[in-house]
Motif scaffolding. Structure first.
Motif, PDB file in Angstrom:
ATOM      1  N   MET A   1       0.838  -1.177   0.000  1.00  0.00           N
ATOM      2  CA  MET A   1       0.000   0.000   0.000  1.00  0.00           C
ATOM      3  C   MET A   1       0.885   1.243   0.000  1.00  0.00           C
ATOM      4  N   ASN A   2       0.509   2.227  -0.734  1.00  0.00           N
ATOM      5  CA  ASN A   2       1.340   3.420  -0.783  1.00  0.00           C
ATOM      6  C   ASN A   2       0.494   4.648  -1.022  1.00  0.00           C
TER       7      ASN A   2
ATOM      8  N   LEU B   1      -3.903  -6.746   6.215  1.00  0.00           N
ATOM      9  CA  LEU B   1      -4.941  -5.935   6.844  1.00  0.00           C
ATOM     10  C   LEU B   1      -4.991  -6.164   8.350  1.00  0.00           C
ATOM     11  N   PHE B   2      -4.614  -7.368   8.784  1.00  0.00           N
ATOM     12  CA  PHE B   2      -4.647  -7.681  10.213  1.00  0.00           C
ATOM     13  C   PHE B   2      -3.393  -7.193  10.930  1.00  0.00           C
ATOM     14  N   TYR B   3      -2.233  -7.418  10.335  1.00  0.00           N
ATOM     15  CA  TYR B   3      -0.986  -7.186  11.053  1.00  0.00           C
ATOM     16  C   TYR B   3      -0.350  -5.814  10.821  1.00  0.00           C
ATOM     17  N   GLU B   4      -0.708  -5.114   9.768  1.00  0.00           N
ATOM     18  CA  GLU B   4      -0.037  -3.845   9.493  1.00  0.00           C
ATOM     19  C   GLU B   4      -0.382  -2.796  10.542  1.00  0.00           C
ATOM     20  N   ASP B   5       0.479  -1.794  10.651  1.00  0.00           N
ATOM     21  CA  ASP B   5       0.286  -0.701  11.605  1.00  0.00           C
ATOM     22  C   ASP B   5      -0.638   0.348  10.976  1.00  0.00           C
ATOM     23  N   PRO B   6      -1.840   0.531  11.518  1.00  0.00           N
ATOM     24  CA  PRO B   6      -2.783   1.474  10.902  1.00  0.00           C
ATOM     25  C   PRO B   6      -2.513   2.940  11.232  1.00  0.00           C
ATOM     26  N   LYS B   7      -1.459   3.217  11.989  1.00  0.00           N
ATOM     27  CA  LYS B   7      -1.130   4.618  12.281  1.00  0.00           C
ATOM     28  C   LYS B   7      -0.864   5.391  11.000  1.00  0.00           C
TER      29      LYS B   7
ATOM     30  N   TYR C   1      -5.161   5.345  15.692  1.00  0.00           N
ATOM     31  CA  TYR C   1      -4.227   5.231  16.815  1.00  0.00           C
ATOM     32  C   TYR C   1      -4.799   4.401  17.967  1.00  0.00           C
ATOM     33  N   GLY C   2      -5.746   3.527  17.668  1.00  0.00           N
ATOM     34  CA  GLY C   2      -6.332   2.685  18.695  1.00  0.00           C
ATOM     35  C   GLY C   2      -5.375   1.612  19.184  1.00  0.00           C
ATOM     36  N   HIS C   3      -5.773   0.922  20.237  1.00  0.00           N
ATOM     37  CA  HIS C   3      -4.949  -0.127  20.836  1.00  0.00           C
ATOM     38  C   HIS C   3      -5.348  -1.497  20.289  1.00  0.00           C
ATOM     39  N   LYS C   4      -4.372  -2.390  20.238  1.00  0.00           N
ATOM     40  CA  LYS C   4      -4.655  -3.761  19.819  1.00  0.00           C
ATOM     41  C   LYS C   4      -5.518  -4.449  20.867  1.00  0.00           C
ATOM     42  N   THR C   5      -6.531  -5.129  20.409  1.00  0.00           N
ATOM     43  CA  THR C   5      -7.394  -5.906  21.310  1.00  0.00           C
ATOM     44  C   THR C   5      -7.271  -7.401  21.051  1.00  0.00           C
ATOM     45  N   CYS C   6      -6.636  -7.756  19.966  1.00  0.00           N
ATOM     46  CA  CYS C   6      -6.537  -9.158  19.559  1.00  0.00           C
ATOM     47  C   CYS C   6      -5.176  -9.385  18.915  1.00  0.00           C
TER      48      CYS C   6
ATOM     49  N   ASN D   1     -11.076   5.597   9.568  1.00  0.00           N
ATOM     50  CA  ASN D   1     -11.770   6.620  10.344  1.00  0.00           C
ATOM     51  C   ASN D   1     -13.193   6.184  10.669  1.00  0.00           C
ATOM     52  N   SER D   2     -13.709   5.228   9.889  1.00  0.00           N
ATOM     53  CA  SER D   2     -15.094   4.783  10.042  1.00  0.00           C
ATOM     54  C   SER D   2     -15.224   3.495  10.825  1.00  0.00           C
ATOM     55  N   ILE D   3     -14.203   2.638  10.772  1.00  0.00           N
ATOM     56  CA  ILE D   3     -14.292   1.353  11.454  1.00  0.00           C
ATOM     57  C   ILE D   3     -12.897   0.875  11.827  1.00  0.00           C
ATOM     58  N   ALA D   4     -12.783   0.276  13.003  1.00  0.00           N
ATOM     59  CA  ALA D   4     -11.492  -0.203  13.471  1.00  0.00           C
ATOM     60  C   ALA D   4     -11.020  -1.382  12.624  1.00  0.00           C
ATOM     61  N   PRO D   5      -9.712  -1.443  12.319  1.00  0.00           N
ATOM     62  CA  PRO D   5      -9.164  -2.635  11.655  1.00  0.00           C
ATOM     63  C   PRO D   5      -9.406  -3.880  12.500  1.00  0.00           C
ATOM     64  N   PRO D   6      -9.354  -5.064  11.893  1.00  0.00           N
ATOM     65  CA  PRO D   6      -9.775  -6.284  12.600  1.00  0.00           C
ATOM     66  C   PRO D   6      -8.962  -6.634  13.843  1.00  0.00           C
ATOM     67  N   ARG D   7      -7.757  -6.101  13.996  1.00  0.00           N
ATOM     68  CA  ARG D   7      -6.946  -6.394  15.176  1.00  0.00           C
ATOM     69  C   ARG D   7      -7.217  -5.421  16.319  1.00  0.00           C
ATOM     70  N   TYR D   8      -8.070  -4.429  16.072  1.00  0.00           N
ATOM     71  CA  TYR D   8      -8.197  -3.315  17.000  1.00  0.00           C
ATOM     72  C   TYR D   8      -9.624  -3.076  17.487  1.00  0.00           C
ATOM     73  N   SER D   9     -10.527  -3.999  17.221  1.00  0.00           N
ATOM     74  CA  SER D   9     -11.928  -3.781  17.582  1.00  0.00           C
ATOM     75  C   SER D   9     -12.213  -4.222  19.016  1.00  0.00           C
ATOM     76  N   TYR D  10     -12.839  -3.345  19.785  1.00  0.00           N
ATOM     77  CA  TYR D  10     -13.231  -3.692  21.151  1.00  0.00           C
ATOM     78  C   TYR D  10     -14.445  -4.618  21.181  1.00  0.00           C
ATOM     79  N   HIS D  11     -15.101  -4.786  20.045  1.00  0.00           N
ATOM     80  CA  HIS D  11     -16.185  -5.767  19.975  1.00  0.00           C
ATOM     81  C   HIS D  11     -15.644  -7.183  20.156  1.00  0.00           C
ATOM     82  N   THR D  12     -14.360  -7.367  19.925  1.00  0.00           N
ATOM     83  CA  THR D  12     -13.754  -8.690  20.049  1.00  0.00           C
ATOM     84  C   THR D  12     -13.559  -9.099  21.504  1.00  0.00           C
ATOM     85  N   ILE D  13     -13.609  -8.106  22.420  1.00  0.00           N
ATOM     86  CA  ILE D  13     -13.342  -8.430  23.824  1.00  0.00           C
ATOM     87  C   ILE D  13     -14.411  -7.947  24.796  1.00  0.00           C
ATOM     88  N   SER D  14     -15.242  -6.946  24.416  1.00  0.00           N
ATOM     89  CA  SER D  14     -16.165  -6.429  25.431  1.00  0.00           C
ATOM     90  C   SER D  14     -17.308  -5.567  24.890  1.00  0.00           C
ATOM     91  N   ASP D  15     -16.997  -4.545  24.098  1.00  0.00           N
ATOM     92  CA  ASP D  15     -17.959  -3.495  23.786  1.00  0.00           C
ATOM     93  C   ASP D  15     -19.111  -3.973  22.905  1.00  0.00           C
TER      94      ASP D  15
END
Length: 246
Positions: A1-2, A88-94, A99-104, A178-192
């Motif tokens: 991606m560039n 899409l899972f492992y790359e740094d989305p910064k 700038y969210g935190h990894k949840t998975c 900006n619209s949805i967290a990448p798959p490694r960063y969703s809080y739906h995976t752990i709680s929300d």
């Protein structure tokens, strides 16, 4: 991606390029990756159709691969699709402004049925314990005009939402994250979980939900929080419907 002018990367489809607003500062998928994403997005939709909406929320990636290999209507993931999934899972989305935190940490994260509960008439699960208790308390304190609109989402479900968002933004990774967290960063995976006003449909996933009396009453509850406030540090749009389990 560039980083590139999206008009160049969408040269294969000038009609599409003419329908969107190009932001030269955003990062887009290149042509080949976008075409590959289209195939991946369609395969995930076929998988969801096969396993069912509710089960799709918690299916593991390992099980997704199994169903895809063994059921021709889905079709096995190609090696290039799997490479895109890993990226899409492992790359740094910064790089995209997220700038969210990894949840998975694991692409093959497993969610066991003994750890979740089905919420009737919603097609969704909630984690047992505080998430379930919070949801039940919200219904008591705010009223039964609220309904669960999205609960537990394992990696495959979040990946599907993410790829579909990228597709709908025609490869704009900056706008998608900006619209949805990448798959490694969703809080739906752990709680929300997400809630909405009955009968509102898609409007529940817009800022209009913040204008409802239901949202006003929710903001007075001390046992929950709001994960994505306006101008939040994670770089995610304002999501008044998203309940933070604290």
């Amino acid at each position: 991606m560039n980083r590139r002018n999206f008009l160049a990367s969408l040269a294969f489809s000038p009609l599409l390029a003419n329908e969107i607003m190009i932001n030269k500062d955003d990062i887009y998928l290149d042509k080949d990756e976008f075409l590959l994403l289209i195939d991946l997005n369609q395969r995930l939709k076929r998988l969801k159709s096969y396993v069912g909406f509710r089960n799709f929320n918690i299916i593991s990636f390992e099980n997704a691969l199994y169903y895809a290999r063994n059921y021709p209507k889905i079709g096995a993931f190609t090696s290039n699709e799997l490479k895109l999934v890993e990226k899409l899972f492992y790359e740094d989305p910064k790089q995209y402004g997220f700038y969210g935190h990894k949840t998975c940490l694991n692409l093959n994260n497993k969610i066991l049925k003994k750890d979740v509960v089905v919420v009737p008439r919603t097609g969704h699960y909630l984690f047992k314990g505080k998430p379930q208790k919070d949801y039940e308390s919200i219904l008591t304190d705010v009223g039964d005009s609220l309904i669960l609109t999205s609960g537990v989402r394992n990696v495959v479900k979040q990946l599907s939402l993410y790829t579909n968002k990228i597709y709908n933004t025609l490869g704009n990774m900056t706008k998608a994250t900006n619209s949805i967290a990448p798959p490694r960063y969703s809080y739906h995976t752990i709680s929300d979980f997400d809630v909405g006003k009955k009968g509102w449909g898609y409007k529940n996933f817009t800022a209009d939900f913040a204008l409802t009396s239901e949202f006003d009453r929710m903001t007075r509850l001390e046992y929950i929080g709001m994960r994505y406030t306006q101008n939040n540090r994670d770089g995610v749009r304002f999501e008044p419907w998203h309940v933070e389990v604290i």
